[in-house]
Scaffold this motif. Structure first.
Motif, PDB file in Angstrom:
ATOM      1  N   HIS A   1      10.281 -48.244 -14.666  1.00 27.21           N
ATOM      2  CA  HIS A   1       8.808 -48.264 -14.782  1.00 27.21           C
ATOM      3  C   HIS A   1       8.148 -48.176 -13.413  1.00 27.21           C
ATOM      4  O   HIS A   1       6.974 -47.797 -13.307  1.00 27.21           O
ATOM      5  N   GLY A   2       8.888 -48.503 -12.356  1.00 28.12           N
ATOM      6  CA  GLY A   2       8.339 -48.415 -11.011  1.00 28.12           C
ATOM      7  C   GLY A   2       8.267 -46.996 -10.473  1.00 28.12           C
ATOM      8  O   GLY A   2       7.728 -46.778  -9.377  1.00 28.12           O
ATOM      9  N   PHE A   3       8.792 -46.039 -11.222  1.00 26.81           N
ATOM     10  CA  PHE A   3       8.776 -44.639 -10.785  1.00 26.81           C
ATOM     11  C   PHE A   3       7.849 -43.778 -11.624  1.00 26.81           C
ATOM     12  O   PHE A   3       7.824 -42.556 -11.470  1.00 26.81           O
ATOM     13  N   ILE A   4       7.076 -44.416 -12.514  1.00 31.15           N
ATOM     14  CA  ILE A   4       6.091 -43.681 -13.303  1.00 31.15           C
ATOM     15  C   ILE A   4       4.720 -44.328 -13.105  1.00 31.15           C
ATOM     16  O   ILE A   4       4.622 -45.520 -12.809  1.00 31.15           O
ATOM     17  N   HIS A   5       3.669 -43.531 -13.267  1.00 26.00           N
ATOM     18  CA  HIS A   5       2.312 -44.004 -13.024  1.00 26.00           C
ATOM     19  C   HIS A   5       1.372 -43.498 -14.106  1.00 26.00           C
ATOM     20  O   HIS A   5       1.649 -42.488 -14.760  1.00 26.00           O
ATOM     21  N   ALA A   6       0.260 -44.210 -14.258  1.00 27.44           N
ATOM     22  CA  ALA A   6      -0.670 -43.878 -15.332  1.00 27.44           C
ATOM     23  C   ALA A   6      -1.362 -42.544 -15.097  1.00 27.44           C
ATOM     24  O   ALA A   6      -1.595 -41.778 -16.032  1.00 27.44           O
ATOM     25  N   ASP A   7      -1.707 -42.263 -13.825  1.00 27.03           N
ATOM     26  CA  ASP A   7      -2.414 -41.025 -13.513  1.00 27.03           C
ATOM     27  C   ASP A   7      -2.294 -40.742 -12.021  1.00 27.03           C
ATOM     28  O   ASP A   7      -1.648 -41.489 -11.274  1.00 27.03           O
ATOM     29  N   GLY A   8      -2.924 -39.663 -11.589  1.00 27.26           N
ATOM     30  CA  GLY A   8      -2.818 -39.251 -10.195  1.00 27.26           C
ATOM     31  C   GLY A   8      -3.406 -40.261  -9.217  1.00 27.26           C
ATOM     32  O   GLY A   8      -2.856 -40.466  -8.132  1.00 27.26           O
ATOM     33  N   THR A   9      -4.507 -40.899  -9.597  1.00 29.16           N
ATOM     34  CA  THR A   9      -5.125 -41.880  -8.713  1.00 29.16           C
ATOM     35  C   THR A   9      -4.208 -43.086  -8.503  1.00 29.16           C
ATOM     36  O   THR A   9      -4.040 -43.573  -7.378  1.00 29.16           O
ATOM     37  N   HIS A  10      -3.620 -43.553  -9.589  1.00 32.77           N
ATOM     38  CA  HIS A  10      -2.672 -44.675  -9.537  1.00 32.77           C
ATOM     39  C   HIS A  10      -1.490 -44.320  -8.630  1.00 32.77           C
ATOM     40  O   HIS A  10      -1.099 -45.107  -7.758  1.00 32.77           O
ATOM     41  N   LEU A  11      -0.960 -43.142  -8.819  1.00 33.86           N
ATOM     42  CA  LEU A  11       0.176 -42.678  -8.017  1.00 33.86           C
ATOM     43  C   LEU A  11      -0.215 -42.532  -6.553  1.00 33.86           C
ATOM     44  O   LEU A  11       0.503 -42.989  -5.650  1.00 33.86           O
ATOM     45  N   LEU A  12      -1.365 -41.897  -6.300  1.00 31.39           N
ATOM     46  CA  LEU A  12      -1.789 -41.652  -4.924  1.00 31.39           C
ATOM     47  C   LEU A  12      -1.996 -42.958  -4.156  1.00 31.39           C
ATOM     48  O   LEU A  12      -1.535 -43.096  -3.007  1.00 31.39           O
ATOM     49  N   PHE A  13      -2.644 -43.922  -4.774  1.00 34.00           N
ATOM     50  CA  PHE A  13      -2.898 -45.195  -4.099  1.00 34.00           C
ATOM     51  C   PHE A  13      -1.596 -45.867  -3.702  1.00 34.00           C
ATOM     52  O   PHE A  13      -1.438 -46.326  -2.562  1.00 34.00           O
ATOM     53  N   ASN A  14      -0.647 -45.938  -4.630  1.00 38.32           N
ATOM     54  CA  ASN A  14       0.628 -46.589  -4.328  1.00 38.32           C
ATOM     55  C   ASN A  14       1.427 -45.838  -3.273  1.00 38.32           C
ATOM     56  O   ASN A  14       2.009 -46.443  -2.367  1.00 38.32           O
ATOM     57  N   MET A  15       1.457 -44.515  -3.367  1.00 35.38           N
ATOM     58  CA  MET A  15       2.292 -43.752  -2.454  1.00 35.38           C
ATOM     59  C   MET A  15       1.695 -43.671  -1.049  1.00 35.38           C
ATOM     60  O   MET A  15       2.434 -43.667  -0.059  1.00 35.38           O
ATOM     61  N   VAL A  16       0.378 -43.629  -0.937  1.00 34.29           N
ATOM     62  CA  VAL A  16      -0.252 -43.654   0.387  1.00 34.29           C
ATOM     63  C   VAL A  16       0.039 -44.994   1.065  1.00 34.29           C
ATOM     64  O   VAL A  16       0.376 -45.058   2.256  1.00 34.29           O
ATOM     65  N   THR A  17      -0.083 -46.076   0.300  1.00 34.18           N
ATOM     66  CA  THR A  17       0.215 -47.398   0.851  1.00 34.18           C
ATOM     67  C   THR A  17       1.671 -47.489   1.273  1.00 34.18           C
ATOM     68  O   THR A  17       1.997 -47.998   2.360  1.00 34.18           O
ATOM     69  N   LEU A  18       2.569 -46.986   0.434  1.00 35.18           N
ATOM     70  CA  LEU A  18       3.993 -47.010   0.769  1.00 35.18           C
ATOM     71  C   LEU A  18       4.281 -46.169   2.002  1.00 35.18           C
ATOM     72  O   LEU A  18       5.087 -46.562   2.861  1.00 35.18           O
ATOM     73  N   PHE A  19       3.624 -45.036   2.135  1.00 38.97           N
ATOM     74  CA  PHE A  19       3.845 -44.168   3.289  1.00 38.97           C
ATOM     75  C   PHE A  19       3.493 -44.875   4.594  1.00 38.97           C
ATOM     76  O   PHE A  19       4.269 -44.864   5.551  1.00 38.97           O
ATOM     77  N   PHE A  20       2.348 -45.513   4.642  1.00 35.60           N
ATOM     78  CA  PHE A  20       1.891 -46.115   5.891  1.00 35.60           C
ATOM     79  C   PHE A  20       2.658 -47.383   6.260  1.00 35.60           C
ATOM     80  O   PHE A  20       2.940 -47.621   7.440  1.00 35.60           O
ATOM     81  N   PHE A  21       3.007 -48.188   5.270  1.00 31.40           N
ATOM     82  CA  PHE A  21       3.663 -49.452   5.580  1.00 31.40           C
ATOM     83  C   PHE A  21       5.170 -49.413   5.353  1.00 31.40           C
ATOM     84  O   PHE A  21       5.912 -50.170   5.976  1.00 31.40           O
ATOM     85  N   GLY A  22       5.617 -48.514   4.481  1.00 37.86           N
ATOM     86  CA  GLY A  22       7.048 -48.382   4.247  1.00 37.86           C
ATOM     87  C   GLY A  22       7.786 -47.878   5.469  1.00 37.86           C
ATOM     88  O   GLY A  22       8.884 -48.338   5.785  1.00 37.86           O
ATOM     89  N   ARG A  23       7.190 -46.951   6.205  1.00 35.62           N
ATOM     90  CA  ARG A  23       7.871 -46.409   7.369  1.00 35.62           C
ATOM     91  C   ARG A  23       8.032 -47.470   8.458  1.00 35.62           C
ATOM     92  O   ARG A  23       9.055 -47.524   9.144  1.00 35.62           O
ATOM     93  N   PHE A  24       7.028 -48.350   8.606  1.00 33.51           N
ATOM     94  CA  PHE A  24       7.147 -49.436   9.578  1.00 33.51           C
ATOM     95  C   PHE A  24       8.247 -50.411   9.160  1.00 33.51           C
ATOM     96  O   PHE A  24       9.092 -50.807   9.978  1.00 33.51           O
TER      97      PHE A  24
END
Length: 200
Positions: A46-69
């Motif tokens: 369930h952690g690899f599916i999202h309700a819509d593009g906005t939901h996906l974008l918010f999570n992935m942008v956050t992961l991109f900026f803080f996941g790399r650190f």
């Protein structure tokens, strides 16, 4: 940041496939009665599916900026596989309270990477509490955001007035903090020193 990019790519791909195939979405979503009867993969998928593009974008942008650190901070200690397991554990641990609470509720469903992303974000905040986060184009100190995030999530969870699993946000955040402190106990006095730094 190869692992972070890989997690983002996998999440985008699986979300896209699930949007195109409702049956796949149904098989991957967190549905507590299904887990109760042995469909344990739902706690992860369930952690690899999202309700819509906005939901996906918010999570992935956050992961991109803080996941790399956090990838750079953690992989020297736990390796690349360890970082992936930390992220996947965030998905599972964040969903367990909802699993127990709704195990007999056939109407409850949950999806999204928010629990794991919260784990990454709060681990980062533990290391950099006074770094500035951009929230709706407004710069906010990370520790202030963390306090507001936790407070709002607790309030929203009690209200139960939307379709967001706020409990997963809280438990994911807790997992990120607990994991980092357990891995390196010196992080806790570092966090306290950083909090006091603006007052010195």
């Amino acid at each position: 940041m190869i692992i972070t990019l890989g997690l983002i790519a996998a999440t985008v791909a699986v979300s896209y496939l699930a949007w195109r195939d409702p049956q796949l979405m149904s098989k991957l979503i967190h549905w507590p009665p299904g887990v109760q009867r042995g469909e344990y993969w739902r706690l992860v998928t369930h952690g690899f599916i999202h309700a819509d593009g906005t939901h996906l974008l918010f999570n992935m942008v956050t992961l991109f900026f803080f996941g790399r650190f956090m990838e750079q901070a953690l992989t020297p200690r736990i390796g690349e596989v360890g970082f992936v397991l930390f992220y996947l554990a965030g998905i599972v641990i964040a969903s367990l309270p909802s699993q127990f609470r709704h195990r007999n509720n056939a109407r409850f469903q949950s999806l999204g990477a928010s629990g794991a992303v919260a784990a990454v974000l709060f681990a980062y905040i533990l290391l950099q509490p006074w770094s500035m986060l951009i929230v709706l184009v407004v710069p906010v100190p990370a520790i202030v955001f963390a306090a507001a995030y936790v407070g709002y999530s607790m309030w929203a969870e009690r209200q139960a007035s939307d379709n967001i699993n706020h409990s997963a946000h809280l438990w994911g955040a807790a997992w990120g903090v607990v994991f980092l402190v357990a891995l390196e106990p010196a992080v806790l006095p570092h966090f306290v020193n950083e909090l006091l730094a603006p007052l010195q």
